[in-house]
Structure formats: C-alpha cells, structure tokens
Enzyme design. Structure first.
Site, PDB file in Angstrom:
ATOM      1  N   ARG A 108       2.621  69.558  50.034  1.00 25.93           N
ATOM      2  CA  ARG A 108       3.003  68.728  51.335  1.00 25.93           C
ATOM      3  C   ARG A 108       4.267  67.890  50.930  1.00 25.93           C
ATOM      4  O   ARG A 108       3.799  67.071  50.355  1.00 25.93           O
ATOM      5  CB  ARG A 108       2.074  68.120  52.208  1.00 25.93           C
ATOM      6  CG  ARG A 108       2.411  67.581  53.439  1.00 25.93           C
ATOM      7  CD  ARG A 108       1.353  66.859  54.073  1.00 25.93           C
ATOM      8  NE  ARG A 108       0.648  65.743  53.554  1.00 25.93           N
ATOM      9  CZ  ARG A 108       0.693  64.581  53.634  1.00 25.93           C
ATOM     10  NH1 ARG A 108       1.712  64.034  54.393  1.00 25.93           N
ATOM     11  NH2 ARG A 108      -0.231  63.866  52.726  1.00 25.93           N
ATOM     12  N   ASP A 147      -2.912  75.369  54.274  1.00 26.05           N
ATOM     13  CA  ASP A 147      -2.906  76.865  53.688  1.00 26.05           C
ATOM     14  C   ASP A 147      -1.206  76.977  53.625  1.00 26.05           C
ATOM     15  O   ASP A 147      -0.455  77.783  54.660  1.00 26.05           O
ATOM     16  CB  ASP A 147      -3.420  77.728  54.973  1.00 26.05           C
ATOM     17  CG  ASP A 147      -3.302  79.247  54.649  1.00 26.05           C
ATOM     18  OD1 ASP A 147      -3.341  79.435  53.342  1.00 26.05           O
ATOM     19  OD2 ASP A 147      -3.346  79.971  55.884  1.00 26.05           O
ATOM     20  N   CYS A 170       6.114  65.107  52.394  1.00 29.65           N
ATOM     21  CA  CYS A 170       5.786  64.043  53.200  1.00 29.65           C
ATOM     22  C   CYS A 170       7.236  63.274  53.400  1.00 29.65           C
ATOM     23  O   CYS A 170       7.473  62.681  52.704  1.00 29.65           O
ATOM     24  CB  CYS A 170       4.788  63.525  53.380  1.00 29.65           C
ATOM     25  SG  CYS A 170       4.514  62.350  54.633  1.00 29.65           S
ATOM     26  N   HIS A 217      16.210  58.334  49.048  1.00 31.06           N
ATOM     27  CA  HIS A 217      14.800  58.439  49.226  1.00 31.06           C
ATOM     28  C   HIS A 217      14.372  59.245  50.523  1.00 31.06           C
ATOM     29  O   HIS A 217      14.858  59.145  51.555  1.00 31.06           O
ATOM     30  CB  HIS A 217      13.967  57.061  49.230  1.00 31.06           C
ATOM     31  CG  HIS A 217      12.688  56.996  49.522  1.00 31.06           C
ATOM     32  ND1 HIS A 217      11.729  57.435  48.720  1.00 31.06           N
ATOM     33  CD2 HIS A 217      11.945  56.873  50.748  1.00 31.06           C
ATOM     34  CE1 HIS A 217      10.415  57.283  49.055  1.00 31.06           C
ATOM     35  NE2 HIS A 217      10.531  57.002  50.471  1.00 31.06           N
ATOM     36  N   CYS A 257       0.217  64.525  59.888  1.00 34.55           N
ATOM     37  CA  CYS A 257       0.310  63.243  59.125  1.00 34.55           C
ATOM     38  C   CYS A 257       1.089  62.034  59.784  1.00 34.55           C
ATOM     39  O   CYS A 257       1.350  60.988  59.352  1.00 34.55           O
ATOM     40  CB  CYS A 257       0.784  63.409  57.511  1.00 34.55           C
ATOM     41  SG  CYS A 257       2.577  64.028  57.486  1.00 34.55           S
ATOM     42  N   HIS A 281       7.522  61.693  49.947  1.00 38.40           N
ATOM     43  CA  HIS A 281       6.538  61.874  48.806  1.00 38.40           C
ATOM     44  C   HIS A 281       6.183  63.377  48.814  1.00 38.40           C
ATOM     45  O   HIS A 281       6.165  63.764  49.936  1.00 38.40           O
ATOM     46  CB  HIS A 281       5.218  60.902  48.695  1.00 38.40           C
ATOM     47  CG  HIS A 281       5.755  59.580  48.281  1.00 38.40           C
ATOM     48  ND1 HIS A 281       6.024  58.680  49.553  1.00 38.40           N
ATOM     49  CD2 HIS A 281       5.845  58.775  47.079  1.00 38.40           C
ATOM     50  CE1 HIS A 281       6.417  57.572  48.728  1.00 38.40           C
ATOM     51  NE2 HIS A 281       6.472  57.817  47.564  1.00 38.40           N
TER      52      HIS A 281
END
Length: 131
Positions: free
Chosen positions: A117, A111, A119, A100, A66, A103
């Site tokens: 996840r 998997d 991120c 912060h 990502c 997300h």
C-alpha cells in the site's frame, strides 16, 4: 527514468502552495480524508504536483480506507524508497524532484498483486484524466 528536477526552496515556494511546500519539500503529512483525490477513481494518471512526473496509473489505485490515496505500485523508475528516520516505515519520494509522497507499507492483508500500500498525500499529486 525520470528527468531530474532541481530547484532552490525559493523556486519551489514560487510554484507550490504553502501546504504543498510543507508536504512535498518538508516531508509533512496532510490531514487524513482532506484530499479529494482519496475518493477519485476515474481513469487517468497521477503525477507529481511539484514537477509533473507521472507516478501512478489509476488502475493501481484501490480503496484502503486509510484516508489518503492508496496505490499498490508506481510507474517503473518514478518512485524512490528510503528508510524513514523513525526506523519503522519506508518513505517514498518522486525520483525526479525528490518530493515527499508518503510511505509504503507491506503485508497489511490488502488483496493487491504486490501486497503493498503506497499511502500517498493527495496534495503531492496532480490527476490527469484519460490514460
């Protein structure tokens, strides 16, 4: 549970770079692929760049593709979840200082043991090698 860290914006600006302040304190997002931590897979612990609270073990990090460091779970009590103002995502912050991080997404088909996840903006993290 993490010890609470409270500082004024002026105090945060004194200890964070301008980009760290923008992301951690103003809920910004770093450019994808810009953090060297995205491709770091050494053994160690990822801590909050603002207050030093341990957030993630390296054993929970995975390659998501990502453009940001991805983890499937945080350390117990270290991360707080909030509904994002956009109504679609869940924001994650450091429980200790409220910084912060990024997300959390669920059900993307990775998997992982949690099917999540996290991120995370790499600039929100500090890596300490060894566990």
């Amino acid at each position: 549970m993490a010890t609470k860290v409270e500082k004024s914006d002026q105090e945060w600006r004194a200890v964070l770079s301008p980009e760290q302040f923008r992301v951690l304190r103003q809920k910004g997002t770093e450019y994808p692929g810009s953090s060297p931590l995205d491709k770091t897979y050494d053994d160690g612990v990822y801590e909050c760049a603002g207050c030093g609270t341990p957030l993630y073990k390296s054993t929970t990090k995975f390659k998501s593709g990502c453009g940001w460091p991805a983890f499937y779970e945080g350390l117990p009590g270290a991360i707080t979840r909030h509904p994002d103002p956009d109504g679609r995502r869940i924001e994650i912050t450091c429980t200790a200082c409220g910084g912060h991080l990024g997300h959390v997404f669920k059900g993307e088909g990775f998997d992982t043991p949690t099917d999540e996840r996290h991120c995370v903006n790499g600039i929100s993290l500090k890596f300490t090698s060894g566990e």
